[in-house]
Scaffold this motif. Structure first.
Motif, short mmCIF file in Angstrom:
data_model
loop_
_atom_site.label_atom_id
_atom_site.label_comp_id
_atom_site.label_asym_id
_atom_site.label_seq_id
_atom_site.Cartn_x
_atom_site.Cartn_y
_atom_site.Cartn_z
N ASP A 37 37.79 44.17 40.99
CA ASP A 37 38.74 43.06 40.99
C ASP A 37 40.17 43.59 41.03
OD1 ASP A 37 36.67 41.27 40.85
OD2 ASP A 37 36.90 40.87 38.72
N ASN A 41 42.98 42.77 43.87
CA ASN A 41 44.25 42.16 43.49
C ASN A 41 45.43 43.03 43.92
OD1 ASN A 41 43.15 39.88 42.35
ND2 ASN A 41 43.01 40.78 40.32
N HIS A 45 48.28 41.91 46.74
CA HIS A 45 49.70 41.87 46.37
C HIS A 45 50.59 42.29 47.55
CE1 HIS A 45 53.31 42.31 43.95
NE2 HIS A 45 53.44 43.52 44.44
#
Length: 71
Positions: A37, A41, A45
């Motif tokens: 995860d 992420n 970004h």
């Protein structure tokens, strides 16, 4: 105020493309050997500027808009 040069823009776009390739190349979730995860992420970004989620009292369903950094 510092202005972005075309070379800076190309570098930014190159980083976005690198992150997209990284995500697509490692998107195996079913066998447990895909990205964590945190890795997903971190890569997102670089790609997504912001996410706008709206739902007013008169709406029948919510609205979700993803604003990408390369837009």
């Amino acid at each position: 105020m510092e202005q972005e040069t075309p070379k800076d823009r190309i570098t930014d776009l190159s980083e976005v493309l690198k992150q997209v390739d990284y995500l697509l190349g490692n998107w195996q979730c079913l066998d447990g050997e895909g990205l964590t995860d945190e890795e997903v992420n971190r890569s997102l970004h670089y790609i997504i500027e912001r996410i706008e989620w709206t739902y007013s009292k008169t709406d029948e369903e919510p609205s979700l808009e993803v604003i990408y950094k390369i837009g």
